[in-house]
Design a protein around this motif. Structure first.
Motif, PDB file in Angstrom:
ATOM      1  N   ASP A 632      -9.174 -57.863 102.295  1.00  0.00           N
ATOM      2  CA  ASP A 632      -8.362 -56.904 103.033  1.00  0.00           C
ATOM      3  C   ASP A 632      -7.381 -56.251 102.073  1.00  0.00           C
ATOM      4  O   ASP A 632      -7.355 -56.557 100.874  1.00  0.00           O
ATOM      5  CB  ASP A 632      -7.611 -57.610 104.166  1.00  0.00           C
ATOM      6  CG  ASP A 632      -7.575 -56.773 105.433  1.00  0.00           C
ATOM      7  OD1 ASP A 632      -7.362 -55.546 105.318  1.00  0.00           O
ATOM      8  OD2 ASP A 632      -7.747 -57.334 106.527  1.00  0.00           O
ATOM      9  N   GLY A 633      -6.540 -55.361 102.617  1.00  0.00           N
ATOM     10  CA  GLY A 633      -5.561 -54.665 101.817  1.00  0.00           C
ATOM     11  C   GLY A 633      -4.174 -55.256 101.945  1.00  0.00           C
ATOM     12  O   GLY A 633      -4.004 -56.439 102.277  1.00  0.00           O
ATOM     13  N   HIS A 634      -3.160 -54.414 101.718  1.00  0.00           N
ATOM     14  CA  HIS A 634      -1.773 -54.886 101.753  1.00  0.00           C
ATOM     15  C   HIS A 634      -1.389 -55.390 103.141  1.00  0.00           C
ATOM     16  O   HIS A 634      -0.632 -56.348 103.272  1.00  0.00           O
ATOM     17  CB  HIS A 634      -0.845 -53.747 101.330  1.00  0.00           C
ATOM     18  CG  HIS A 634       0.549 -54.178 101.024  1.00  0.00           C
ATOM     19  ND1 HIS A 634       0.852 -55.039  99.991  1.00  0.00           N
ATOM     20  CD2 HIS A 634       1.742 -53.872 101.615  1.00  0.00           C
ATOM     21  CE1 HIS A 634       2.158 -55.242  99.947  1.00  0.00           C
ATOM     22  NE2 HIS A 634       2.720 -54.553 100.927  1.00  0.00           N
ATOM     23  N   THR A 635      -1.929 -54.751 104.154  1.00  0.00           N
ATOM     24  CA  THR A 635      -1.757 -55.201 105.536  1.00  0.00           C
ATOM     25  C   THR A 635      -3.100 -55.706 106.036  1.00  0.00           C
ATOM     26  O   THR A 635      -4.106 -55.001 105.903  1.00  0.00           O
ATOM     27  CB  THR A 635      -1.269 -54.043 106.424  1.00  0.00           C
ATOM     28  OG1 THR A 635      -0.033 -53.549 105.916  1.00  0.00           O
ATOM     29  CG2 THR A 635      -1.071 -54.503 107.855  1.00  0.00           C
ATOM     30  N   PRO A 636      -3.172 -56.909 106.606  1.00  0.00           N
ATOM     31  CA  PRO A 636      -4.461 -57.452 107.052  1.00  0.00           C
ATOM     32  C   PRO A 636      -4.932 -56.790 108.347  1.00  0.00           C
ATOM     33  O   PRO A 636      -4.496 -57.147 109.440  1.00  0.00           O
ATOM     34  CB  PRO A 636      -4.161 -58.940 107.260  1.00  0.00           C
ATOM     35  CG  PRO A 636      -2.696 -58.993 107.553  1.00  0.00           C
ATOM     36  CD  PRO A 636      -2.069 -57.865 106.806  1.00  0.00           C
ATOM     37  N   VAL A 637      -5.826 -55.806 108.207  1.00  0.00           N
ATOM     38  CA  VAL A 637      -6.239 -55.011 109.362  1.00  0.00           C
ATOM     39  C   VAL A 637      -7.712 -55.181 109.720  1.00  0.00           C
ATOM     40  O   VAL A 637      -8.133 -54.739 110.787  1.00  0.00           O
ATOM     41  CB  VAL A 637      -5.940 -53.515 109.121  1.00  0.00           C
ATOM     42  CG1 VAL A 637      -4.448 -53.266 109.035  1.00  0.00           C
ATOM     43  CG2 VAL A 637      -6.641 -53.006 107.861  1.00  0.00           C
ATOM     44  N   ARG A 638      -8.503 -55.785 108.856  1.00  0.00           N
ATOM     45  CA  ARG A 638      -9.923 -55.939 109.166  1.00  0.00           C
ATOM     46  C   ARG A 638     -10.130 -57.023 110.212  1.00  0.00           C
ATOM     47  O   ARG A 638      -9.287 -57.890 110.404  1.00  0.00           O
ATOM     48  CB  ARG A 638     -10.713 -56.220 107.885  1.00  0.00           C
ATOM     49  CG  ARG A 638     -10.661 -55.028 106.934  1.00  0.00           C
ATOM     50  CD  ARG A 638     -11.295 -55.291 105.597  1.00  0.00           C
ATOM     51  NE  ARG A 638     -11.009 -54.174 104.688  1.00  0.00           N
ATOM     52  CZ  ARG A 638     -11.170 -54.215 103.386  1.00  0.00           C
ATOM     53  NH1 ARG A 638     -11.625 -55.315 102.809  1.00  0.00           N
ATOM     54  NH2 ARG A 638     -10.871 -53.163 102.633  1.00  0.00           N
ATOM     55  N   GLU A 639     -11.263 -56.941 110.872  1.00  0.00           N
ATOM     56  CA  GLU A 639     -11.539 -57.754 112.052  1.00  0.00           C
ATOM     57  C   GLU A 639     -11.185 -59.226 111.848  1.00  0.00           C
ATOM     58  O   GLU A 639     -11.730 -59.902 110.982  1.00  0.00           O
ATOM     59  CB  GLU A 639     -13.021 -57.640 112.423  1.00  0.00           C
ATOM     60  CG  GLU A 639     -13.391 -58.287 113.742  1.00  0.00           C
ATOM     61  CD  GLU A 639     -12.790 -57.555 114.934  1.00  0.00           C
ATOM     62  OE1 GLU A 639     -12.480 -58.232 115.924  1.00  0.00           O
ATOM     63  OE2 GLU A 639     -12.628 -56.323 114.858  1.00  0.00           O
ATOM     64  N   GLY A 640     -10.242 -59.722 112.648  1.00  0.00           N
ATOM     65  CA  GLY A 640      -9.872 -61.128 112.663  1.00  0.00           C
ATOM     66  C   GLY A 640      -8.923 -61.565 111.577  1.00  0.00           C
ATOM     67  O   GLY A 640      -8.428 -62.709 111.604  1.00  0.00           O
ATOM     68  N   ASN A 641      -8.610 -60.701 110.591  1.00  0.00           N
ATOM     69  CA  ASN A 641      -7.821 -61.150 109.445  1.00  0.00           C
ATOM     70  C   ASN A 641      -6.358 -61.394 109.774  1.00  0.00           C
ATOM     71  O   ASN A 641      -5.744 -62.333 109.249  1.00  0.00           O
ATOM     72  CB  ASN A 641      -7.936 -60.145 108.298  1.00  0.00           C
ATOM     73  CG  ASN A 641      -9.190 -60.351 107.477  1.00  0.00           C
ATOM     74  OD1 ASN A 641      -9.890 -61.347 107.646  1.00  0.00           O
ATOM     75  ND2 ASN A 641      -9.491 -59.408 106.605  1.00  0.00           N
ATOM     76  N   HIS A 642      -5.765 -60.543 110.613  1.00  0.00           N
ATOM     77  CA  HIS A 642      -4.366 -60.786 110.970  1.00  0.00           C
ATOM     78  C   HIS A 642      -4.242 -62.100 111.732  1.00  0.00           C
ATOM     79  O   HIS A 642      -3.298 -62.872 111.523  1.00  0.00           O
ATOM     80  CB  HIS A 642      -3.825 -59.617 111.800  1.00  0.00           C
ATOM     81  CG  HIS A 642      -2.339 -59.630 111.949  1.00  0.00           C
ATOM     82  ND1 HIS A 642      -1.689 -59.077 113.017  1.00  0.00           N
ATOM     83  CD2 HIS A 642      -1.352 -60.145 111.156  1.00  0.00           C
ATOM     84  CE1 HIS A 642      -0.386 -59.246 112.888  1.00  0.00           C
ATOM     85  NE2 HIS A 642      -0.158 -59.882 111.768  1.00  0.00           N
TER      86      HIS A 642
END
Length: 660
Positions: A632-642
């Motif tokens: 993911d990137g600086h903010t966890p936005v991909r499916e399920g990552n947050h």
């Protein structure tokens, strides 16, 4: 799941009121909240806090026919288009990777503009370049809205045609950093039919148009850093230089915050700083370069934003005290907003989009309420529910924070926010100190915060100190943070922690620090620097090596952004200070407390090397870390990552600083 929201609110007779339960209150047939005899709320699933939906970015099209709402889906920026009459979802637009997405806005009713980032590289350089795209609602096609040989900044919009036929773009020649203005059609023929409407006038980098789309003002810097301003009163006039400002005359430069150029008039507006650092809204004569009467000021807080009508005149301002407030200069609109608040049970509301008063988007939020979006149609006196920010959270289980002014050891005052867990009293609590990211010019407030509410729901008190360097408290307070990363900025966090202990809120043996980005650095540095105060730390995407990040930023940022803004902020006047003294990488051997360290592998703001080099060094030194790497990137936005990140943080905190 429609937790305790009104799905349709109807106005009665001439007064706006609601038939069903207003937002923020439970309806009569809703089940009671899950709160035990001690007053402790049930645990809300972590997944309920993990989605990304941005209701305050919702926008009406030009006449109010359509609504656009941005959100994230598996790492992609998705924009949902609704019919504003029926509230039916009509289209979903894929704006690409969330890390590469900047913003969206309407052009008329049938076209949506999207700003995205693209990476370009050749034998000589690489750069991330902004590009403007246009999505056509009728054809369903996405096309490029720019020139064939565009500049690095390809999304600087000077004017948007209300009918959605074209935009004016600020096109900057990268060889000399001089700008032209081009009229770019939005029908997919931009590369063939774009035409230059303003040629470079010598040194101008940014152009401004009035509310009729006539380019009237240009600003730029000379090779020696002075600011020059060119101006004309209308389309029939030639541009003339009206002022030249020395590069060190920051007070005068700040007066030139161009707002609201009006056709047929030299009078516009500017946000002007006062002696105590507040920004106030004033009239400004652009031909004579002189400030006029004050239009609006708050005696304590800065004006953060201005809303203009179609003629370029200010009708509302935004003030952020402990929360973002919308103050209407138009008394009729102020009365409408007050009526909407009453209709929604007295909750705080803001009119975030207004299509010529024919239709409005109304955002209702609270410190302990994620918020809901409503559509108001004045002619029908109809207020209709559209969306919840967090549909799976019963907001009746959340905690309301309070504001406190905390003194620093050298006499400054930090506006800070304390959220206590419900049903656990007010003393001897496990505390999470949560510094914000940035760090410069950013601040925390009492708006709803997922992390704060999740941790409070799990039994922790949460303290958010606005340490020196934070924005919104005057220029002196922000500039007090220059060169103080890891030093006085960290002292402020320690002072806030000692305040919470002295007030009895926190158990001194149960304090941890949690943060992301700069806040992640501050958390990691806290347990290395002051292990006597902190029991553990959880860091996401935190800087670990300041020398390395400055070297990275010198290549990733534009030269001006790096040399004039970022580097001086980090180093301050003491440019010879050894940053390794405040870098976790160099000081890792001092670590004696448990640490959770997380990072996105595709992070372009704080690169992955900041993480893996520290992890490798810890392994060599025999230092144990809890780690989490996400694709993911600086903010966890991909499916399920947050959700994965929040699950890992909660588990780490409950293991090393249990709330019970």
């Amino acid at each position: 799941m429609s937790l305790f929201r009104s799905h349709c609110c109807q106005a009665l007779a001439c007064a706006l009121s609601v038939v069903l339960a207003p937002a923020g209150l439970a309806a009569q047939d809703d089940p009671p909240p899950q709160i035990d005899a001690a007053g402790r709320p049930a645990k809300i699933p972590v997944a309920a806090f993990a989605d990304w939906l941005v209701l305050d970015g919702a926008r009406l099209s030009e006449t109010g026919r359509r609504i656009a709402i941005g959100g994230n889906s598996d790492g992609h920026q998705m924009i949902r288009i609704y019919d504003a009459d029926t509230l039916e979802l009509k289209q979903v637009i894929d704006g690409g990777d969330s890390d590469d997405f900047n913003w969206f806005r309407w052009a008329g009713d049938d076209r949506l503009l999207l700003s995205v980032m693209r990476q370009t590289e050749n034998a000589n350089y690489w750069a991330r370049m902004s590009r403007l795209l246009v999505y056509d609602m009728v054809t369903g096609k996405m096309s490029y809205a720019g020139l064939k040989k565009a500049a690095v900044d390809g999304d600087t919009v000077v004017y948007v045609d209300p009918a959605g036929e074209y935009v004016l773009l600020n096109y900057q020649n990268q060889a000399r950093y001089e700008a032209e203005v081009w009229r770019v059609p939005l029908d997919g023929t931009a590369m063939e039919r774009s035409e230059r409407v303003v040629d470079n006038q010598g040194g101008v980098q940014f152009w401004f148009a009035d509310s009729d789309g006539v380019v009237r003002l240009g600003m730029g810097r000379t090779s020696r850093g002075s600011v020059v301003v060119l101006y004309r009163g209308g389309p029939g006039e030639e541009f003339e230089r009206v002022t030249k400002i020395a590069r060190d005359d920051e007070d005068t430069i700040e007066n030139w915050d161009v707002i609201g150029l009006q056709p047929g008039s030299d009078i516009g507006y500017t946000l002007q700083p006062t002696e105590d650092g507040r920004e106030i809204l004033r009239e400004f004569n652009y031909r004579t370069a002189t400030a006029g009467p004050v239009v609006y000021e708050d005696d304590k807080w800065s004006v953060e934003g201005v809303r203009l009508d179609d003629d370029g005149k200010p009708v509302a301002v935004n003030i952020r005290d402990d929360r973002l407030r919308q103050v209407w200069l138009d008394k009729d609109m102020g009365a409408v907003q007050d009526s909407l608040s009453q209709a929604l049970g007295g909750r705080s509301v803001r009119i975030i989009s207004n299509a010529d008063r024919r239709r409005m988007l109304v955002l209702q939020t609270g410190p302990d309420d994620p918020g809901a979006l409503y559509v108001f149609t004045p002619a029908e006196k109809r207020l209709a529910f559209l969306a919840n920010l967090r549909p799976d959270i019963d907001f009746r289980l959340l905690s309301r924070g309070t504001a406190h002014d905390i003194a620093t050891r050298d006499g400054l005052a930090m506006r800070s926010y304390l959220t206590l867990p419900r049903g656990r009293g007010k003393t001897g609590l496990p505390l999470i100190v949560m510094p914000h990211g940035g760090p410069f010019g950013i601040r925390d407030d009492l708006e709803y915060n997922d992390w704060v509410q999740l941790f409070a729901n799990r039994g922790y008190a949460v303290l958010q100190p606005n340490f020196r360097g934070s924005g919104g408290f005057g220029s002196d307070f922000e500039e007090a943070g220059d060169g103080e990363i890891g030093r006085k900025m960290q002292d402020d966090l320690d002072d806030a922690t000692r305040w919470a202990v002295a007030q009895g809120y926190a158990d001194p043996a149960r304090v941890c620090v949690v943060g992301a980005s700069y806040g992640g650095y501050a958390a990691l540095w806290a347990v290395i620097r002051n292990p006597e105060l902190y029991r553990c730390a959880a860091s996401w995407a935190g800087v670990t090596d300041w020398d390395a990040i400055l070297l990275y930023d010198s290549e990733a940022l534009t030269r001006r952004a790096y040399t004039e803004k970022w580097k001086p902020k980090v180093r301050g006047k003491d440019s010879g200070f050894d940053l390794s003294k405040v870098s976790p990488m160099a000081q890792l051997g001092r670590l004696t407390r448990p640490v959770f360290l997380g990072q996105g592998k595709d992070d372009t703001r704080v690169p992955y090397s900041q993480y893996y080099r520290l992890v490798e060094k810890a392994e060599r030194m025999g230092i144990e870390l809890d780690t989490l790497m996400l694709e993911d990137g600086h903010t966890p936005v991909r499916e399920g990552n947050h959700e994965k990140l929040l699950d890992a943080m909660v588990a780490f905190l409950e293991r090393h600083n249990p709330p019970d």
